[in-house]
Design an enzyme around this catalytic site. Sequence first.
Site, mmCIF file in Angstrom:
data_model
loop_
_atom_site.group_PDB
_atom_site.id
_atom_site.type_symbol
_atom_site.label_atom_id
_atom_site.label_comp_id
_atom_site.label_asym_id
_atom_site.label_seq_id
_atom_site.Cartn_x
_atom_site.Cartn_y
_atom_site.Cartn_z
ATOM 1 N N LYS A 120 -12.358 -4.513 7.429
ATOM 2 C CA LYS A 120 -12.114 -5.478 6.362
ATOM 3 C C LYS A 120 -13.285 -6.451 6.218
ATOM 4 O O LYS A 120 -13.989 -6.739 7.188
ATOM 5 C CB LYS A 120 -10.881 -6.336 6.673
ATOM 6 C CG LYS A 120 -9.669 -5.572 7.153
ATOM 7 C CD LYS A 120 -8.456 -6.486 7.276
ATOM 8 C CE LYS A 120 -8.513 -7.421 8.455
ATOM 9 N NZ LYS A 120 -7.385 -8.350 8.533
ATOM 10 N N HIS B 22 -8.213 -1.657 -0.400
ATOM 11 C CA HIS B 22 -7.132 -2.632 -0.514
ATOM 12 C C HIS B 22 -7.833 -3.963 -0.727
ATOM 13 O O HIS B 22 -8.705 -4.320 0.052
ATOM 14 C CB HIS B 22 -6.322 -2.767 0.774
ATOM 15 C CG HIS B 22 -5.812 -1.471 1.356
ATOM 16 N ND1 HIS B 22 -4.491 -1.235 1.556
ATOM 17 C CD2 HIS B 22 -6.455 -0.365 1.801
ATOM 18 C CE1 HIS B 22 -4.315 -0.043 2.108
ATOM 19 N NE2 HIS B 22 -5.498 0.508 2.276
ATOM 20 N N HIS C 132 -4.898 -1.903 -5.225
ATOM 21 C CA HIS C 132 -5.434 -0.762 -4.494
ATOM 22 C C HIS C 132 -6.296 0.037 -5.436
ATOM 23 O O HIS C 132 -5.840 0.443 -6.503
ATOM 24 C CB HIS C 132 -4.300 0.080 -3.900
ATOM 25 C CG HIS C 132 -3.551 -0.649 -2.838
ATOM 26 N ND1 HIS C 132 -2.436 -1.408 -3.097
ATOM 27 C CD2 HIS C 132 -3.815 -0.790 -1.508
ATOM 28 C CE1 HIS C 132 -2.031 -1.974 -1.977
ATOM 29 N NE2 HIS C 132 -2.847 -1.629 -0.993
ATOM 30 N N ASP D 112 -2.383 -8.498 -4.835
ATOM 31 C CA ASP D 112 -2.798 -7.237 -4.247
ATOM 32 C C ASP D 112 -3.320 -6.261 -5.286
ATOM 33 O O ASP D 112 -2.928 -6.315 -6.452
ATOM 34 C CB ASP D 112 -1.562 -6.631 -3.562
ATOM 35 C CG ASP D 112 -1.931 -5.765 -2.376
ATOM 36 O OD1 ASP D 112 -3.132 -5.611 -2.105
ATOM 37 O OD2 ASP D 112 -1.003 -5.252 -1.731
ATOM 38 N N CYS E 64 0.784 -1.234 0.000
ATOM 39 C CA CYS E 64 0.000 0.000 0.000
ATOM 40 C C CYS E 64 0.818 1.287 0.000
ATOM 41 O O CYS E 64 0.544 2.165 -0.816
ATOM 42 C CB CYS E 64 -1.070 0.002 1.079
ATOM 43 S SG CYS E 64 -0.810 -1.055 2.480
ATOM 44 N N GLN F 29 1.014 -11.483 -2.269
ATOM 45 C CA GLN F 29 -0.419 -11.176 -2.288
ATOM 46 C C GLN F 29 -0.833 -10.856 -3.704
ATOM 47 O O GLN F 29 -0.080 -10.225 -4.442
ATOM 48 C CB GLN F 29 -0.712 -9.955 -1.423
ATOM 49 C CG GLN F 29 -0.631 -10.224 0.053
ATOM 50 C CD GLN F 29 -1.048 -9.012 0.861
ATOM 51 O OE1 GLN F 29 -0.949 -7.893 0.401
ATOM 52 N NE2 GLN F 29 -1.517 -9.247 2.067
ATOM 53 N N ARG G 256 7.347 -10.549 5.708
ATOM 54 C CA ARG G 256 6.871 -10.234 7.051
ATOM 55 C C ARG G 256 7.619 -11.116 8.031
ATOM 56 O O ARG G 256 7.669 -12.330 7.856
ATOM 57 C CB ARG G 256 5.360 -10.494 7.160
ATOM 58 C CG ARG G 256 4.586 -9.604 6.212
ATOM 59 C CD ARG G 256 3.099 -9.817 6.329
ATOM 60 N NE ARG G 256 2.429 -8.909 5.398
ATOM 61 C CZ ARG G 256 1.115 -8.833 5.255
ATOM 62 N NH1 ARG G 256 0.327 -9.593 5.989
ATOM 63 N NH2 ARG G 256 0.589 -7.997 4.391
#
Length: 634
Positions: A464, A510, A385, A383, A334, A381, A363
């Site tokens: 979320k 997200h 946005h 991912d 992000c 991910q 992580r």
Amino acid sequence: MKVILPDATELELPDGASGLDAARAIGPKLAEQAVLVKADGVSQDIRLPLPNGAKLQILTTRDTHDPDALAVLRHSAAHLLAEAVRRLHPGVKVAIGPPIDNGFYYDFEFPTPINDTDLEAIEAEVQRELGEGRAWEREEISADEARARFEAEGEPYKVELVETAEGAISLYTQGDFTDLCRGPHLQTSAPIKAFKLTSLAGAYWRGDSNNAQLTRIYGTAFFSQKDLDAHLERLDQARARDHRRLGAELDLFHFDEHSPGSPFWHPKGMAVFNALEDLRRRENGRRGYSEVRTPLIYDKALWVTSGHWEKFRENMFLIPIDDEHTYAVKPMNCPGHMLLFGSQLRSYRELPLRFAEAAPLHRNELAGALHGLTRVRYVTQDDAHIFCSREQIDGELDGCLVYLRYLYGLFGIEPRAELSTRPENKLGADEEWDFTEGKLIEALDRHEISYFVGEGEGSFYGPKIDLHITDALDRSWQLGTIQLDAQMPSRFGLTFMGRDNREHPVFVIHRALFGSLERFIGIIIEHYGGAFPLWLAPVQVRLLPVSEQHRNGAREISAKLREAGFRAELDERDETLGKRIRDSELEKIPVVVVFGERESEAALAVRTRGEGQSTRSLDELVAELEHVVAPSRG
RNA sequence: GCCGAAGUAGCUCAGCUGGUCAGAGCACCGCUCUUGUAAAGCGGGGGUCAAGGGUUCGAAUCCCUUCUUCGGCUCCA
């Protein structure tokens, strides 16, 4: 008073009659076997008075597979465990001991640590109790009495439970053990025909890592030894589907101690990974996402701006550069995407902007939390946005939910939805959270998606919608997530120019629909038991030349299949045909083609996984494979 | 990170009351066989017994530390 029996007949009972009284009125055998009563569908202890006019259902020791009956049995088993532990380990303090799926646990604070050997002794003591037999007595007392009693017994956890309990306090006693307990419980220990302690673990009091760590003993119990055996058998079968085991057997990936928690993808595992990537790219393109690529490491300053430095630092890998600069490997995309959005003046005409990136993230997960592909330190991910205006939020959430359903439908998996609300360490004001949470709830309702609420489970920057699925061993994992964020854009000062020539605030959604490709692959390996559908299979077709002189012919066919876009492979090892077929079966390869003397002249002998063998020409085979693969190729 | 358990060949495991205890099956390599729908035969190579330290005349075996893995807790995609 009266109650209504399952066959709709009415039963007259004296006022205040209990479930057990009702059972006695029907028959002594029923009374003896009664485990639990449901009044208008609500479970209650058989010793408690029934509500007048209730529809009655009595569960007995014959309801050996009823989850509620088993819960009562296991709850009582947990009390037997506590009794045994107190006898064998004087000075132990007891906490809580509820039934759970497939068993029960009980938490204790031991004066000295215990190990597996102690566990065996405790199990033997419970078996002795079962041999003697136990009966449970129920009593109700006031909270003050209960507190005094547990204080006198030196049971601080029970005192704390009394203090937070609501309503009357009930106690259950069996043998020399009295427990603060809501029940319900068995009448006697006779129905517990199988009892087994399964493991020992640490567990924090009230699930809070700031509290004392207690010792949790897990166990299970059944109405029959046969049921216990069947349970253990099921566990064995589940282990065979474990993705960590199949990952090695099918040569998909491995882990190495030089980088714990980071998978090494072997060629076959990478083929599955890439099949998902292809799907992701195609569908993202079709749905108006743009692929972007942003840096892996950033100066600490960025993480301070995003809030990660404050809220997420413990999970980040830091890279000291010199005395003044520290970089960090990104744990999320992000902040990078915020910079990308903010790099230009944005017009309302551009919105919504959907930036997608399946970048590697790192992580620093706690060592004890790592678990195969489902909990890794190197995460990919899927991912994206979505940067949009306030008015566009609903439409974009709709798009995400439709997309989500499409994806999960392809795999035939049905996750449970969770609405994760504002956490304690949230950024931003409550009014903003009221708005963003409200938007997610409306979206779930519009799509008629049922969900449960995870209070305080949201991310620090926004609420979320999370999707959860259980693995082969019944453990729950989060896959996809859709998060609505007003905080991050404002921290980065992101705005867009509206039609009115003024700056307006930007909202960000997200979203990761698979969640992480690693975890998703872990789950589908178990979902398919390693037998991937054709479009995902690492090797789609394997060619087996019958003998040496058929190798060239088989090579040609294999080359033609690869030309047609399939993952085809030749097994020309000097092994018997039977051996090579067996190996292909064990590798769960969807299509195996045997090529020998007969096939040089006529149709191919095609062996399809699960369907046996048949013959067809190469062209027919290609057409058929394309047909099977089509839905996932769009 | 915390609690408990484990770590012997690529894999699954035996050996572990300290003294021919470094083994088996599969896998791998070589040779023979030239294979017709779930395991051909024979032979061979391979392990500083997770790593480091200690106890002992002697350690895979006992003790300590570290690493990793497994079952949980916490955390999370």
